[in-house]
Design a protein around this motif. Structure first.
Motif, PDB file in Angstrom:
ATOM      1  N   ALA A  46       0.916  -1.174  -0.040  1.00  0.00           N
ATOM      2  CA  ALA A  46       0.099   0.071   0.211  1.00  0.00           C
ATOM      3  C   ALA A  46       0.696   1.485   0.007  1.00  0.00           C
ATOM      4  CB  ALA A  46      -0.914  -0.114   1.281  1.00  0.00           C
ATOM      5  N   MET A  47       0.370   2.158  -0.870  1.00  0.00           N
ATOM      6  CA  MET A  47       0.903   3.479  -0.762  1.00  0.00           C
ATOM      7  C   MET A  47       0.001   4.543  -0.742  1.00  0.00           C
ATOM      8  SD  MET A  47       2.297   2.534  -4.591  1.00  0.00           S
ATOM      9  CE  MET A  47       2.532   1.133  -3.767  1.00  0.00           C
ATOM     10  N   ASN A  48       0.257   5.894  -0.775  1.00  0.00           N
ATOM     11  CA  ASN A  48      -0.644   6.817  -0.682  1.00  0.00           C
ATOM     12  C   ASN A  48      -1.575   6.634  -1.952  1.00  0.00           C
ATOM     13  OD1 ASN A  48       0.269   7.856   1.756  1.00  0.00           O
ATOM     14  ND2 ASN A  48       1.468   9.319   0.746  1.00  0.00           N
ATOM     15  N   TRP A  49      -2.868   6.338  -1.525  1.00  0.00           N
ATOM     16  CA  TRP A  49      -4.075   6.308  -2.456  1.00  0.00           C
ATOM     17  C   TRP A  49      -4.114   5.190  -3.430  1.00  0.00           C
ATOM     18  CZ3 TRP A  49      -1.271  11.133  -2.436  1.00  0.00           C
ATOM     19  CH2 TRP A  49      -1.679  12.120  -1.093  1.00  0.00           C
ATOM     20  N   ASN A  50      -3.298   4.163  -3.240  1.00  0.00           N
ATOM     21  CA  ASN A  50      -3.528   3.076  -4.184  1.00  0.00           C
ATOM     22  C   ASN A  50      -2.593   1.833  -3.601  1.00  0.00           C
ATOM     23  OD1 ASN A  50      -0.711   3.418  -4.822  1.00  0.00           O
ATOM     24  ND2 ASN A  50      -1.503   4.440  -6.819  1.00  0.00           N
ATOM     25  N   PHE A  51      -2.960   0.605  -4.052  1.00  0.00           N
ATOM     26  CA  PHE A  51      -2.522  -0.480  -3.878  1.00  0.00           C
ATOM     27  C   PHE A  51      -1.568  -0.905  -5.002  1.00  0.00           C
ATOM     28  CE2 PHE A  51      -6.305  -1.238  -1.478  1.00  0.00           C
ATOM     29  CZ  PHE A  51      -5.858  -1.465  -0.434  1.00  0.00           C
ATOM     30  N   ASP A  52      -0.350  -1.652  -5.041  1.00  0.00           N
ATOM     31  CA  ASP A  52       0.275  -2.123  -5.968  1.00  0.00           C
ATOM     32  C   ASP A  52      -0.343  -2.786  -7.194  1.00  0.00           C
ATOM     33  OD1 ASP A  52       0.385  -4.230  -4.214  1.00  0.00           O
ATOM     34  OD2 ASP A  52       2.135  -4.939  -5.084  1.00  0.00           O
ATOM     35  N   LYS A  53      -1.370  -3.393  -6.911  1.00  0.00           N
ATOM     36  CA  LYS A  53      -1.965  -4.075  -7.882  1.00  0.00           C
ATOM     37  C   LYS A  53      -3.491  -3.696  -7.893  1.00  0.00           C
ATOM     38  CE  LYS A  53       1.125  -8.173  -7.890  1.00  0.00           C
ATOM     39  NZ  LYS A  53       1.150  -9.471  -8.249  1.00  0.00           N
ATOM     40  N   GLU A  54      -4.245  -3.837  -9.047  1.00  0.00           N
ATOM     41  CA  GLU A  54      -5.526  -3.551  -9.164  1.00  0.00           C
ATOM     42  C   GLU A  54      -6.193  -4.750  -8.787  1.00  0.00           C
ATOM     43  OE1 GLU A  54      -7.110  -1.790 -12.888  1.00  0.00           O
ATOM     44  OE2 GLU A  54      -5.387  -0.422 -12.696  1.00  0.00           O
ATOM     45  N   LYS A  55      -5.504  -6.101  -9.136  1.00  0.00           N
ATOM     46  CA  LYS A  55      -6.268  -7.622  -8.884  1.00  0.00           C
ATOM     47  C   LYS A  55      -5.173  -8.106  -8.437  1.00  0.00           C
ATOM     48  CE  LYS A  55      -7.843  -9.878 -12.463  1.00  0.00           C
ATOM     49  NZ  LYS A  55      -8.365 -10.614 -13.742  1.00  0.00           N
ATOM     50  N   TYR A  56      -5.726  -8.999  -7.316  1.00  0.00           N
ATOM     51  CA  TYR A  56      -4.688 -10.236  -6.838  1.00  0.00           C
ATOM     52  C   TYR A  56      -5.379 -11.417  -7.100  1.00  0.00           C
ATOM     53  CZ  TYR A  56      -2.453  -5.987  -4.171  1.00  0.00           C
ATOM     54  OH  TYR A  56      -1.947  -4.970  -3.984  1.00  0.00           O
ATOM     55  N   GLU A  57      -4.670 -12.362  -7.010  1.00  0.00           N
ATOM     56  CA  GLU A  57      -5.129 -13.825  -7.340  1.00  0.00           C
ATOM     57  C   GLU A  57      -4.565 -14.641  -6.325  1.00  0.00           C
ATOM     58  OE1 GLU A  57      -5.980 -14.838 -11.457  1.00  0.00           O
ATOM     59  OE2 GLU A  57      -5.755 -12.764 -12.258  1.00  0.00           O
ATOM     60  N   VAL A  58      -5.285 -15.668  -5.959  1.00  0.00           N
ATOM     61  CA  VAL A  58      -4.911 -16.669  -5.149  1.00  0.00           C
ATOM     62  C   VAL A  58      -5.613 -17.993  -5.323  1.00  0.00           C
ATOM     63  CG1 VAL A  58      -3.646 -15.302  -3.266  1.00  0.00           C
ATOM     64  CG2 VAL A  58      -6.030 -16.251  -2.825  1.00  0.00           C
ATOM     65  N   PRO A  59      -5.070 -19.086  -4.934  1.00  0.00           N
ATOM     66  CA  PRO A  59      -5.852 -20.165  -5.124  1.00  0.00           C
ATOM     67  C   PRO A  59      -6.897 -20.340  -3.578  1.00  0.00           C
ATOM     68  CG  PRO A  59      -3.882 -20.988  -4.432  1.00  0.00           C
ATOM     69  CD  PRO A  59      -3.533 -19.525  -4.899  1.00  0.00           C
ATOM     70  N   ALA A  60      -8.000 -21.034  -3.714  1.00  0.00           N
ATOM     71  CA  ALA A  60      -8.875 -21.306  -2.391  1.00  0.00           C
ATOM     72  C   ALA A  60      -8.025 -22.037  -1.492  1.00  0.00           C
ATOM     73  CB  ALA A  60     -10.209 -21.769  -2.702  1.00  0.00           C
ATOM     74  N   GLY A  61      -8.185 -21.924  -0.178  1.00  0.00           N
ATOM     75  CA  GLY A  61      -7.446 -22.501   0.948  1.00  0.00           C
ATOM     76  C   GLY A  61      -7.043 -21.563   1.932  1.00  0.00           C
ATOM     77  N   GLU A  62      -6.046 -21.984   2.423  1.00  0.00           N
ATOM     78  CA  GLU A  62      -5.495 -21.285   3.421  1.00  0.00           C
ATOM     79  C   GLU A  62      -4.111 -20.735   2.936  1.00  0.00           C
ATOM     80  OE1 GLU A  62      -2.593 -22.462   7.231  1.00  0.00           O
ATOM     81  OE2 GLU A  62      -4.604 -23.655   7.245  1.00  0.00           O
ATOM     82  N   VAL A  63      -4.513 -19.245   3.313  1.00  0.00           N
ATOM     83  CA  VAL A  63      -3.523 -18.232   2.727  1.00  0.00           C
ATOM     84  C   VAL A  63      -2.930 -17.153   3.772  1.00  0.00           C
ATOM     85  CG1 VAL A  63      -3.344 -16.228   1.112  1.00  0.00           C
ATOM     86  CG2 VAL A  63      -4.924 -18.030   0.479  1.00  0.00           C
ATOM     87  N   THR A  64      -1.949 -16.848   3.765  1.00  0.00           N
ATOM     88  CA  THR A  64      -1.363 -15.863   4.564  1.00  0.00           C
ATOM     89  C   THR A  64      -1.218 -14.545   3.619  1.00  0.00           C
ATOM     90  OG1 THR A  64       0.232 -17.445   5.885  1.00  0.00           O
ATOM     91  CG2 THR A  64       0.658 -14.979   5.995  1.00  0.00           C
ATOM     92  N   ILE A  65      -2.002 -13.424   4.201  1.00  0.00           N
ATOM     93  CA  ILE A  65      -2.025 -12.423   3.682  1.00  0.00           C
ATOM     94  C   ILE A  65      -1.124 -11.233   4.492  1.00  0.00           C
ATOM     95  CG2 ILE A  65      -3.340 -10.283   2.859  1.00  0.00           C
ATOM     96  CD1 ILE A  65      -5.599 -12.545   2.678  1.00  0.00           C
ATOM     97  N   THR A  66      -0.188 -10.616   3.710  1.00  0.00           N
ATOM     98  CA  THR A  66       0.918  -9.792   4.421  1.00  0.00           C
ATOM     99  C   THR A  66       0.492  -8.386   3.739  1.00  0.00           C
ATOM    100  OG1 THR A  66       2.512 -11.447   4.701  1.00  0.00           O
ATOM    101  CG2 THR A  66       3.186  -8.945   4.985  1.00  0.00           C
ATOM    102  N   LEU A  67       0.460  -7.143   4.616  1.00  0.00           N
ATOM    103  CA  LEU A  67       0.461  -5.891   4.197  1.00  0.00           C
ATOM    104  C   LEU A  67       1.514  -5.393   4.460  1.00  0.00           C
ATOM    105  CD1 LEU A  67      -1.375  -3.335   3.390  1.00  0.00           C
ATOM    106  CD2 LEU A  67      -1.912  -3.068   5.607  1.00  0.00           C
ATOM    107  N   GLU A  68       2.030  -4.484   3.321  1.00  0.00           N
ATOM    108  CA  GLU A  68       3.417  -3.935   3.417  1.00  0.00           C
ATOM    109  C   GLU A  68       3.052  -2.362   3.162  1.00  0.00           C
ATOM    110  OE1 GLU A  68       6.577  -5.085   1.084  1.00  0.00           O
ATOM    111  OE2 GLU A  68       6.714  -7.055   2.111  1.00  0.00           O
ATOM    112  N   ASN A  69       3.250  -1.111   4.014  1.00  0.00           N
ATOM    113  CA  ASN A  69       2.932   0.050   3.563  1.00  0.00           C
ATOM    114  C   ASN A  69       4.544   0.656   3.232  1.00  0.00           C
ATOM    115  OD1 ASN A  69       0.404   0.726   4.674  1.00  0.00           O
ATOM    116  ND2 ASN A  69       1.240  -0.391   6.619  1.00  0.00           N
ATOM    117  N   THR A  70       4.284   0.917   1.963  1.00  0.00           N
ATOM    118  CA  THR A  70       5.689   1.549   1.426  1.00  0.00           C
ATOM    119  C   THR A  70       5.426   3.050   1.318  1.00  0.00           C
ATOM    120  OG1 THR A  70       4.481   1.251  -0.867  1.00  0.00           O
ATOM    121  CG2 THR A  70       5.889  -0.622  -0.009  1.00  0.00           C
ATOM    122  N   GLU A  71       4.272   3.740   1.354  1.00  0.00           N
ATOM    123  CA  GLU A  71       4.397   5.174   1.537  1.00  0.00           C
ATOM    124  C   GLU A  71       2.908   5.197   2.532  1.00  0.00           C
ATOM    125  OE1 GLU A  71       4.585   8.636  -1.585  1.00  0.00           O
ATOM    126  OE2 GLU A  71       3.289   7.350  -1.736  1.00  0.00           O
ATOM    127  N   GLY A  72       3.020   6.048   3.486  1.00  0.00           N
ATOM    128  CA  GLY A  72       2.110   6.411   4.271  1.00  0.00           C
ATOM    129  C   GLY A  72       1.668   5.236   5.362  1.00  0.00           C
TER     130      GLY A  72
END
Length: 122
Positions: free
Chosen positions: A46-72
């Motif tokens: 995440a940076m000021n006023w947007n995310f690095d991708k418009e769409k993220y894709e993962v398979p169903a099931g157990e997922v670890t989601i990490t948020l990195e603030n690169t600006e703000g």
């Protein structure tokens, strides 16, 4: 002295058996205090006023989601799931197939309301 000799051999055998016993299950077990991470990892930057991708894709099931603030300073909520992350952090969850809206959960300025992305789980 003869009695000591008679006890010496059995005591040595007992010591060898006790020291030589190896329990393979204990050697391969994960430490109890170590959290298990899912095989699938999704990083949202995440940076000021947007995310690095418009769409993220993962398979169903157990997922670890990490948020990195690169600006703000940002947080995310993934609507329709139990995922809420504030600041630089991670959460492990089980996701069902579908399309989910990712929004910034911390007011971050003028473009905050447009800070939206999509998560596609297949």
């Amino acid at each position: 002295m003869k009695a000591m000799k008679k006890l010496f051999i059995p005591l040595c055998l007992l010591a060898l058996v006790a020291c030589g016993n190896s329990n393979k299950a204990d050697e391969t077990a994960e430490p109890a205090n170590e959290a298990k991470q899912a095989d699938e990892v999704l990083t949202i930057r995440a940076m000021n006023w947007n995310f690095d991708k418009e769409k993220y894709e993962v398979p169903a099931g157990e997922v670890t989601i990490t948020l990195e603030n690169t600006e703000g300073h940002h947080g995310v909520v993934i609507e329709g799931t139990d995922v809420e992350i504030s600041g630089d952090d991670s959460v492990t969850t089980t996701l069902e197939p579908g399309e989910y809206k990712i929004i910034c959960s911390i007011p971050c300025g003028t473009g905050h309301t447009e800070m939206v992305s999509t998560l596609v789980v297949s």
